[in-house]
Design an enzyme around this catalytic site. Structure first.
Site, mmCIF file in Angstrom:
data_model
loop_
_atom_site.group_PDB
_atom_site.id
_atom_site.type_symbol
_atom_site.label_atom_id
_atom_site.label_comp_id
_atom_site.label_asym_id
_atom_site.label_seq_id
_atom_site.Cartn_x
_atom_site.Cartn_y
_atom_site.Cartn_z
ATOM 1 N N LYS A 269 0.938 -1.234 0.061
ATOM 2 C CA LYS A 269 0.062 0.180 0.009
ATOM 3 C C LYS A 269 0.792 1.435 -0.013
ATOM 4 O O LYS A 269 0.488 2.141 -0.467
ATOM 5 C CB LYS A 269 -0.944 -0.096 1.176
ATOM 6 C CG LYS A 269 -2.157 -0.905 1.082
ATOM 7 C CD LYS A 269 -3.171 -0.620 1.941
ATOM 8 C CE LYS A 269 -4.333 -1.477 1.667
ATOM 9 N NZ LYS A 269 -5.253 -1.587 2.692
ATOM 10 N N LYS B 267 -4.870 -9.282 -6.866
ATOM 11 C CA LYS B 267 -5.990 -9.607 -5.892
ATOM 12 C C LYS B 267 -6.936 -8.441 -6.374
ATOM 13 O O LYS B 267 -6.695 -7.514 -7.028
ATOM 14 C CB LYS B 267 -5.480 -9.300 -4.529
ATOM 15 C CG LYS B 267 -6.601 -9.774 -3.409
ATOM 16 C CD LYS B 267 -6.010 -9.299 -2.205
ATOM 17 C CE LYS B 267 -6.243 -7.902 -1.904
ATOM 18 N NZ LYS B 267 -6.000 -7.395 -0.656
ATOM 19 N N LYS C 209 -10.650 -3.043 -4.287
ATOM 20 C CA LYS C 209 -11.461 -1.918 -4.678
ATOM 21 C C LYS C 209 -10.546 -0.637 -5.163
ATOM 22 O O LYS C 209 -11.131 0.222 -5.741
ATOM 23 C CB LYS C 209 -11.918 -1.287 -3.325
ATOM 24 C CG LYS C 209 -12.732 -2.182 -2.355
ATOM 25 C CD LYS C 209 -12.985 -1.597 -0.908
ATOM 26 C CE LYS C 209 -13.647 -2.582 -0.161
ATOM 27 N NZ LYS C 209 -13.626 -2.250 1.390
HETATM 28 P P1 TYM Z 1 -11.117 -5.139 3.788
HETATM 29 O O1 TYM Z 1 -12.228 -4.030 3.793
HETATM 30 O O2 TYM Z 1 -10.101 -4.752 2.568
HETATM 31 O O3 TYM Z 1 -11.701 -6.373 3.118
HETATM 32 C C1 TYM Z 1 -12.818 -6.791 4.015
HETATM 33 C C2 TYM Z 1 -12.725 -8.443 3.836
HETATM 34 O O4 TYM Z 1 -12.769 -8.779 2.491
HETATM 35 C C3 TYM Z 1 -11.787 -9.751 2.277
HETATM 36 N N1 TYM Z 1 -11.195 -9.615 0.860
HETATM 37 C C4 TYM Z 1 -10.974 -10.580 -0.036
HETATM 38 N N2 TYM Z 1 -11.303 -11.988 0.051
HETATM 39 C C5 TYM Z 1 -11.050 -12.757 -1.039
HETATM 40 N N3 TYM Z 1 -10.361 -12.133 -2.402
HETATM 41 C C6 TYM Z 1 -10.299 -10.822 -2.393
HETATM 42 N N4 TYM Z 1 -10.001 -10.303 -3.375
HETATM 43 C C7 TYM Z 1 -10.646 -9.941 -1.167
HETATM 44 N N5 TYM Z 1 -10.398 -8.805 -0.844
HETATM 45 C C8 TYM Z 1 -10.918 -8.570 0.265
HETATM 46 C C9 TYM Z 1 -10.666 -9.294 3.405
HETATM 47 O O5 TYM Z 1 -9.825 -10.542 3.630
HETATM 48 C C10 TYM Z 1 -11.515 -8.949 4.569
HETATM 49 O O6 TYM Z 1 -11.723 -10.212 5.288
HETATM 50 N N6 TYM Z 1 -8.134 -4.891 7.434
HETATM 51 C C11 TYM Z 1 -9.392 -5.591 7.029
HETATM 52 C C12 TYM Z 1 -10.549 -4.982 7.899
HETATM 53 C C13 TYM Z 1 -10.244 -5.087 9.404
HETATM 54 C C14 TYM Z 1 -10.645 -6.400 10.070
HETATM 55 C C15 TYM Z 1 -10.442 -5.947 11.490
HETATM 56 C C16 TYM Z 1 -10.589 -8.000 9.784
HETATM 57 C C17 TYM Z 1 -10.106 -4.177 10.246
HETATM 58 N N7 TYM Z 1 -10.149 -4.647 11.608
HETATM 59 C C18 TYM Z 1 -10.425 -7.147 12.701
HETATM 60 C C19 TYM Z 1 -10.590 -8.605 10.826
HETATM 61 C C20 TYM Z 1 -10.408 -8.340 12.034
HETATM 62 C C21 TYM Z 1 -9.607 -4.989 5.523
HETATM 63 O O7 TYM Z 1 -8.930 -4.053 5.306
HETATM 64 O O8 TYM Z 1 -10.523 -5.548 5.033
#
Ligand code: TYM
Length: 343
Positions: free
Chosen positions: A114, A197, A200
């Site tokens: 990032k 991957k 967004k």
């Molecule tokens: P975020 O918002 O990027 O993504 C949310 C969830 O979607 C999953 N994900 C994917 N799974 C499969 N293939 C993909 N291409 C893909 N893109 C995203 C992510 O693995 C996630 O589960 N840091 C986290 C949010 C967070 C969190 C937490 C998660 C904040 N605090 C505590 C668990 C526990 C995030 O950026 O997710």
């Protein structure tokens, strides 16, 4: 009894990676017994680690909450709230910043991706991002965390932080954190390049299927999805654990990705999908995948759109959720402060 926590950032359209890798699993877990509480958090504090337009952030926080409910998370069974409303997350994060080692954060691959080449200009928040994740989970002493595969390293760090806290203060306060990464599409890749991957932040709208995409958009995006020049592979591509073997994943990432998405949406094993399409052309797989996405994803998108127009309802869900989350996390934070020696 298990306690579940997971979070999703309110930054732009949610896509089928978020849905298949995480949100669909939140819904499946709801049916499990043995769960005392499940917290699903719209992580707006994480969102501001990179610049967010305030009006857009407000809008997308509501939209993410709407997506949770439209996908099938029942606000009566699970606690839905946004992170910035519950003060313990930021407060415990500071404490955990003092437990986590710089060397541990330096190993985080997502920060490197990032921040890119311009590390010096990245926010301190982006660097400490995984510590806030640990705080999210540990604020509720949660042990199970459903996420997509890309969050695995962050959860290992959260586990290390919890263990170090327990070790340093000679307590057994925090539980062992276990990532729940399951289903056929734990890592959904870009439709334009099977090595990246689905994300967004990808500039190309054609790289992803958003939950809000309509039928024609889905059809068009799948039609344009990158493929290769061969027909669909046979069962030799599947290893003994039922996964695509590493050779085929490296050689034919786009084919593997489209099949994985199909399996995720249809709840099929990889073996079943390969049996159906083996020797056929990509157009057959693409037609089936388009139908499948239209029948499973567009109803969720329509429900999200309907819900977004009822802002009062969404606000009330987030407020009620935050009240419960505040109460639960406050209790834990008091105990943590006591352990540390704060008066
Ligand atoms: P975020 O918002 O990027 O993504 C949310 C969830 O979607 C999953 N994900 C994917 N799974 C499969 N293939 C993909 N291409 C893909 N893109 C995203 C992510 O693995 C996630 O589960 N840091 C986290 C949010 C967070 C969190 C937490 C998660 C904040 N605090 C505590 C668990 C526990 C995030 O950026 O997710």
């Amino acid at each position: 009894m298990d306690r579940i926590f997971s979070g999703v950032q309110p930054t732009g359209n949610l896509h089928i990676g978020n849905y298949l890798g995480a949100i669909q699993n939140f819904v499946k877990i709801q049916k499990r017994e043995n769960i005392s509480k499940a917290y699903y958090c719209v992580v707006d504090l994480h969102a501001i680690t990179v610049w967010q337009n305030p009006l857009q952030l407000k809008k997308e926080t509501l939209e993410t909450a709407a997506s949770f409910i439209a996908a099938g998370i029942d606000p009566k069974k699970s606690i839905i709230f946004n992170q910035s409303r519950v003060s313990s997350h930021a407060e415990l994060a500071w404490i955990l910043n003092c437990v986590c080692r710089i060397g541990w954060l330096n190993r985080m691959t997502q920060f490197k991706e990032k921040a890119g080449k311009n590390k010096e200009k990245a926010s301190v928040g982006l660097y400490a991002y995984p510590v806030l994740m640990a705080s999210d989970i540990l604020s509720y002493k949660s042990n199970l965390v459903p996420v997509g595969d890309d969050q695995k390293q962050h959860l290992e760090l959260a586990r290390d932080i919890a263990n170090k806290f327990n070790h340093d203060y000679e307590v057994n306060f925090f539980p062992e954190i276990e990532p729940l990464i399951f289903g056929s599409a734990t890592r959904v890749m870009s439709l334009r390049n099977g090595k990246n991957k689905m994300s967004k932040s990808d500039e190309s709208e054609f790289s992803r299927i958003n939950l809000l995409d309509d039928k024609d958009t889905i059809k068009n995006k799948i039609k344009k999805a990158k493929t290769d020049s061969e027909t669909i592979m046979g069962l030799e591509a599947i290893d003994s654990s039922g996964e695509f073997n590493s050779n085929i994943s490296i050689q034919r990432p786009e084919a593997v990705n489209l099949l994985n998405i199909f399996c995720g949406v249809e709840n099929l094993s990889k073996k079943e999908a390969v049996k159906t399409f083996s020797g056929k052309n990509f157009s057959d797989l693409k037609d089936a995948l388009t139908d499948s996405l239209i029948s499973k994803i567009t109803p969720i998108g329509m429900e999200i759109k309907k819900m977004i127009s009822d802002k009062k309802y969404l606000e009330s869900i987030l407020l009620e959720g935050a009240e419960i989350a505040e109460e639960d996390s406050k209790k834990n934070l008091l105990e943590i402060k006591n352990i540390i020696g704060f008066n």
